[in-house]
Design a protein around this motif. Structure first.
Motif, PDB file in Angstrom:
ATOM      1  N   ILE A   1     -36.559  40.313  92.245  1.00 16.02           N
ATOM      2  CA  ILE A   1     -35.295  39.702  91.795  1.00 16.02           C
ATOM      3  C   ILE A   1     -35.210  39.732  90.275  1.00 16.02           C
ATOM      4  N   GLU A   2     -36.275  39.368  89.595  1.00 16.90           N
ATOM      5  CA  GLU A   2     -36.266  39.357  88.132  1.00 16.90           C
ATOM      6  C   GLU A   2     -36.142  40.768  87.556  1.00 16.90           C
ATOM      7  N   ARG A   3     -36.772  41.744  88.211  1.00 15.11           N
ATOM      8  CA  ARG A   3     -36.703  43.122  87.732  1.00 15.11           C
ATOM      9  C   ARG A   3     -35.284  43.687  87.878  1.00 15.11           C
ATOM     10  N   ILE A   4     -34.666  43.423  89.003  1.00 14.54           N
ATOM     11  CA  ILE A   4     -33.333  43.979  89.268  1.00 14.54           C
ATOM     12  C   ILE A   4     -32.232  43.199  88.560  1.00 14.54           C
ATOM     13  N   TYR A   5     -32.281  41.866  88.632  1.00 12.15           N
ATOM     14  CA  TYR A   5     -31.184  41.039  88.119  1.00 12.15           C
ATOM     15  C   TYR A   5     -31.447  40.446  86.739  1.00 12.15           C
ATOM     16  N   LYS A   6     -32.638  40.646  86.218  1.00 16.49           N
ATOM     17  CA  LYS A   6     -33.008  40.196  84.867  1.00 16.49           C
ATOM     18  C   LYS A   6     -32.734  38.696  84.671  1.00 16.49           C
ATOM     19  N   ASP A   7     -31.972  38.334  83.629  1.00 16.54           N
ATOM     20  CA  ASP A   7     -31.734  36.931  83.301  1.00 16.54           C
ATOM     21  C   ASP A   7     -31.006  36.196  84.429  1.00 16.54           C
ATOM     22  N   ARG A   8     -30.059  36.872  85.081  1.00 13.89           N
ATOM     23  CA  ARG A   8     -29.362  36.245  86.205  1.00 13.89           C
ATOM     24  C   ARG A   8     -30.348  35.912  87.324  1.00 13.89           C
ATOM     25  N   GLY A   9     -31.297  36.782  87.555  1.00 15.66           N
ATOM     26  CA  GLY A   9     -32.317  36.531  88.570  1.00 15.66           C
ATOM     27  C   GLY A   9     -33.197  35.348  88.233  1.00 15.66           C
ATOM     28  N   ARG A  10     -33.603  35.265  86.965  1.00 18.22           N
ATOM     29  CA  ARG A  10     -34.432  34.134  86.535  1.00 18.22           C
ATOM     30  C   ARG A  10     -33.686  32.811  86.688  1.00 18.22           C
ATOM     31  N   LYS A  11     -32.412  32.800  86.300  1.00 19.23           N
ATOM     32  CA  LYS A  11     -31.603  31.573  86.429  1.00 19.23           C
ATOM     33  C   LYS A  11     -31.424  31.191  87.894  1.00 19.23           C
ATOM     34  N   ALA A  12     -31.181  32.171  88.742  1.00 16.28           N
ATOM     35  CA  ALA A  12     -30.996  31.906  90.169  1.00 16.28           C
ATOM     36  C   ALA A  12     -32.270  31.338  90.784  1.00 16.28           C
ATOM     37  N   LEU A  13     -33.410  31.937  90.472  1.00 13.59           N
ATOM     38  CA  LEU A  13     -34.687  31.445  90.994  1.00 13.59           C
ATOM     39  C   LEU A  13     -34.972  30.027  90.500  1.00 13.59           C
ATOM     40  N   ALA A  14     -34.660  29.753  89.237  1.00 13.20           N
ATOM     41  CA  ALA A  14     -34.869  28.403  88.697  1.00 13.20           C
ATOM     42  C   ALA A  14     -33.999  27.393  89.439  1.00 13.20           C
ATOM     43  N   ALA A  15     -32.749  27.754  89.738  1.00 10.15           N
ATOM     44  CA  ALA A  15     -31.853  26.844  90.462  1.00 10.15           C
ATOM     45  C   ALA A  15     -32.405  26.540  91.858  1.00 10.15           C
ATOM     46  N   VAL A  16     -32.935  27.538  92.523  1.00  3.71           N
ATOM     47  CA  VAL A  16     -33.520  27.334  93.849  1.00  3.71           C
ATOM     48  C   VAL A  16     -34.775  26.477  93.727  1.00  3.71           C
ATOM     49  N   ASP A  17     -35.650  26.806  92.790  1.00  4.24           N
ATOM     50  CA  ASP A  17     -36.884  26.039  92.594  1.00  4.24           C
ATOM     51  C   ASP A  17     -36.604  24.570  92.281  1.00  4.24           C
TER      52      ASP A  17
ATOM     53  N   ARG B   1     -15.598  38.222  84.583  1.00  2.18           N
ATOM     54  CA  ARG B   1     -16.140  39.564  84.829  1.00  2.18           C
ATOM     55  C   ARG B   1     -15.864  40.072  86.241  1.00  2.18           C
ATOM     56  N   GLY B   2     -15.658  39.159  87.184  1.00  2.70           N
ATOM     57  CA  GLY B   2     -15.345  39.542  88.545  1.00  2.70           C
ATOM     58  C   GLY B   2     -16.486  40.170  89.316  1.00  2.70           C
ATOM     59  N   ARG B   3     -17.702  39.815  88.970  1.00  4.51           N
ATOM     60  CA  ARG B   3     -18.832  40.324  89.736  1.00  4.51           C
ATOM     61  C   ARG B   3     -19.893  39.245  89.895  1.00  4.51           C
ATOM     62  N   GLU B   4     -20.898  39.569  90.668  1.00  4.41           N
ATOM     63  CA  GLU B   4     -21.912  38.608  91.062  1.00  4.41           C
ATOM     64  C   GLU B   4     -22.547  37.874  89.872  1.00  4.41           C
ATOM     65  N   CYS B   5     -22.450  36.559  89.904  1.00  2.00           N
ATOM     66  CA  CYS B   5     -23.056  35.715  88.866  1.00  2.00           C
ATOM     67  C   CYS B   5     -24.368  35.147  89.410  1.00  2.00           C
ATOM     68  N   TRP B   6     -25.085  34.404  88.581  1.00  2.00           N
ATOM     69  CA  TRP B   6     -26.367  33.880  89.026  1.00  2.00           C
ATOM     70  C   TRP B   6     -26.204  32.776  90.068  1.00  2.00           C
ATOM     71  N   HIS B   7     -25.046  32.118  90.110  1.00  2.00           N
ATOM     72  CA  HIS B   7     -24.799  31.082  91.118  1.00  2.00           C
ATOM     73  C   HIS B   7     -24.740  31.704  92.520  1.00  2.00           C
ATOM     74  N   ILE B   8     -24.050  32.841  92.642  1.00  2.00           N
ATOM     75  CA  ILE B   8     -23.975  33.555  93.922  1.00  2.00           C
ATOM     76  C   ILE B   8     -25.367  34.038  94.330  1.00  2.00           C
ATOM     77  N   LEU B   9     -26.094  34.561  93.378  1.00  2.00           N
ATOM     78  CA  LEU B   9     -27.446  35.026  93.646  1.00  2.00           C
ATOM     79  C   LEU B   9     -28.337  33.874  94.119  1.00  2.00           C
ATOM     80  N   ALA B  10     -28.192  32.701  93.497  1.00  2.00           N
ATOM     81  CA  ALA B  10     -28.975  31.525  93.912  1.00  2.00           C
ATOM     82  C   ALA B  10     -28.661  31.150  95.358  1.00  2.00           C
TER      83      ALA B  10
END
Length: 105
Positions: A22-38, A73-82
């Motif tokens: 997730i972090e490799r593909i989504y970078k900062d958005r991935g990190r934020k999403a994982l933090a929200a879940v954690d 931007r009209g595309r997947e944000c970190w909230h959707i990813l979370a």
């Protein structure tokens, strides 16, 4: 990437391999999403999911989010990813309420 989403859905576990992917593909958005879940900031209500962000709560329904990043931007944000991560792992707070009944503008 589809394979890793299927694996996490089967295992219902947030493994180190999945986190790295997730972090490799989504970078900062991935990190934020994982933090929200954690941090258990993903909430499931009867009508939709809500992700508690840094300055507000954002409604997520399917591939739509009320955050300004998504609206602009009209595309997947970190909230959707979370929410995608939370749905597949079961890591979210569940409320037997309609969000519209508890939301206060």
């Amino acid at each position: 990437m589809r394979e890793i989403w299927e694996t996490i859905e089967q295992d219902q576990e947030l493994t180190e391999e999945f986190r790295t992917c997730i972090e490799r593909i989504y970078k900062d958005r991935g990190r934020k999403a994982l933090a929200a879940v954690d941090e258990r900031r993903v909430k499931r209500y009867l009508d939709f999911y809500v992700v508690v962000g840094h300055s507000n709560e954002y409604i997520v329904e399917g591939d739509f989010c009320t955050c300004s990043d998504f609206l602009f931007r009209g595309r997947e944000c970190w909230h959707i990813l979370a929410v995608l991560i939370a749905e597949r792992t079961g890591i979210y707070e569940s409320y037997d309420l309609w969000y519209q009944d508890v939301w206060k503008p």
